[in-house]
Design an enzyme around this catalytic site. Structure first.
Site, short mmCIF file in Angstrom:
data_model
loop_
_atom_site.label_atom_id
_atom_site.label_comp_id
_atom_site.label_asym_id
_atom_site.label_seq_id
_atom_site.Cartn_x
_atom_site.Cartn_y
_atom_site.Cartn_z
N HIS A 60 0.75 -1.05 0.20
CA HIS A 60 -0.10 0.13 -0.01
C HIS A 60 0.94 1.28 -0.01
CE1 HIS A 60 0.53 0.03 4.49
NE2 HIS A 60 0.38 1.35 4.28
N ASP A 103 -0.18 -7.62 1.57
CA ASP A 103 0.24 -6.27 1.54
C ASP A 103 1.78 -6.29 1.89
OD1 ASP A 103 0.65 -3.51 1.54
OD2 ASP A 103 -0.33 -3.19 3.56
N SER A 188 4.22 2.56 8.08
CA SER A 188 3.89 2.00 7.26
C SER A 188 4.99 1.07 6.39
CB SER A 188 2.67 1.93 6.37
OG SER A 188 1.64 2.38 6.63
#
Length: 240
Positions: A60, A103, A188
């Site tokens: 992502h 992911d 992230s």
């Protein structure tokens, strides 16, 4: 089916708002595998060096622009002598990434990093993570759920929980692992480090940071070892 860790968040801010309770500044250059993925000088995601010319991060984190990849630093605001800057020229998000599941992504760098005391590779975790295993989450992300990025690299201890706790959250997939953890916006793509190897990739957080009813999620690296190997060994990869 998704291969993920579900992680529980338990933290509040110190009175001065500078650190997450239970977290701390990393000792300078003690996490030499860390990479900061930046767009026009602003940090966007984290990652880890898994080969001199490959960074592992979250799918992502894929963006239409090229990332500047910064390694060998403790502070993102300083100009440390150990700093190296490269460019991510090819991205390889997992082909089955659907917005949550799978992911994980590899970034190919324009050249190899120079391995030094401050810039090192990290191994991929093999085998299972047992209950009560002590791990780390590391990153330069938001330190207060208020878009204030950390000035220096932060880390926090995390501890695995039992599978019954995982199942109590009624996630969409049975392939989960629960831990007590703490990450925020900007972390992230960063790592979950267990026994000196990377075991997970920071994927997404709950609707509200610090709310154990909406726990955070890490991608389980052990389920993607063969895919990672195949991407690193492939020739004439397509740019995405």
């Amino acid at each position: 089916m998704a291969d993920i860790f579900i992680l529980m968040l338990f933290f509040v801010l110190n009175a001065d708002g500078s650190h997450i309770v239970g977290g701390r500044d990393s000792a300078p250059h003690s996490r030499p595998y860390m990479a900061s993925l930046q767009i026009q000088g602003r940090p966007n995601c984290g990652g880890v060096l898994v080969r001199e010319d490959f960074v592992l991060t979250a799918a992502h984190c894929a963006v239409p622009l090229q990332y500047t990849v910064v390694v060998g630093v403790n502070s993102l605001s300083g100009n440390e002598a150990t700093k190296q800057e490269l460019t991510a020229v090819r991205s390889f998000p997992h082909p089955n990434y659907d917005g949550h599941a799978n992911d994980i992504m590899l970034l190919k760098l324009n050249s190899k990093v120079q391995l030094t005391e401050a810039v090192q590779l990290i191994a991929l975790k093999t085998g299972r993570i047992n209950v009560a295993t002590q791990c780390l989450t590391v990153g330069w992300g938001d330190i207060g759920d208020n878009n204030t990025l950390a000035r220096t690299l932060q880390e926090v201890n995390v501890t695995t929980l039992s599978q019954p706790v995982c199942r109590s959250f009624k996630q969409r997939t049975p392939t989960v692992k629960c831990l007590v953890s703490s990450f925020l916006k900007g972390d992230s793509g960063g790592p979950l480090v267990c026994d000196g190897a990377t075991a997970g990739v920071v994927s997404f957080s709950g609707r509200k940071c610090g709310d154990s009813k909406t726990p955070d999620v890490y991608t389980r690296i052990s389920s993607f070892r063969e895919w990672i190997r195949s991407v690193k060994q492939a020739k004439n990869e397509n740019v995405k």
